[in-house]
Write a protein that holds these residues in place. Structure first.
Motif: not given
Length: 190
Positions: A66-71, A178-185
């Protein structure tokens, strides 16, 4: 590629800045920096001088589908000079960290044909309780130096610490907030 440990790099850079170095050492200690993270997680570090001095460490994971970052965890150590109200200072720093996670991972305003698309909190993404870190730990360094501001001093630590952890975890750099899921992917598949 011989990458230097991010804490060790900062130790070298802070050799002539003992107060800054003390925040780094304390953050490394409370985050147990030298201990291995679980296989799907990594730690990152950042330092800020924003009136007060502070070091932040976070531990993240990335869902590569999904590209989601979890802290998962965030630790910080601050030297704000003489601290008159320690509970208030911790609350300020911890609130700033939460605000920083939200702005780093989610918050953005989109404009289409000169019109802002978000109009309220139902369509403006903010950090929700389900996305809060499992823990936030804040250490305050005792000091006899003049008091310095701490308002939102935790906020600028977040994006840099997350980007540092992402690099450690994936070998790739995030450079646009922001480090959105789309940008992360997009970064993961580049």
């Amino acid at each position: 590629d011989q990458r230097i440990d991010p804490i060790e790099l900062r130790r070298r850079l802070m050799v002539n800045a003992p107060r800054a170095l003390a925040t780094l050492e304390k953050a490394a200690e409370i985050s147990n920096w030298d201990a291995s993270s679980p296989e799907d997680r990594a730690k990152g570090v950042a330092f800020v001088e924003h009136g007060s001095l502070g070091t932040g460490v976070c531990e993240i994971s990335v869902d590569r589908t999904t590209g989601k970052i979890k802290v998962h965890h965030f630790w910080s150590a601050s030297d704000a000079g003489v601290i008159v109200q320690p509970d208030n200072v911790k609350a300020q720093i911890e609130g700033g960290i939460i605000m920083g996670i939200s702005s780093t991972l989610l918050e953005q305003i989109t404009i289409v044909d000169g019109i802002i698309q978000e109009s309220n909190f139902d369509d403006y993404k903010l950090l929700r309780m389900e996305d809060m870190p499992e823990s936030i730990e804040t250490a305050l360094i005792a000091s006899s130096n003049p008091p310095k501001g701490v308002g939102e001093s935790g906020t600028p630590l977040v994006a840099c610490a997350i980007a540092n952890a992402f690099l450690a975890l994936t070998g790739k750099s995030l450079r646009h907030l922001p480090f959105t899921p789309e940008r992360v992917l997009a970064v993961l598949t580049a």
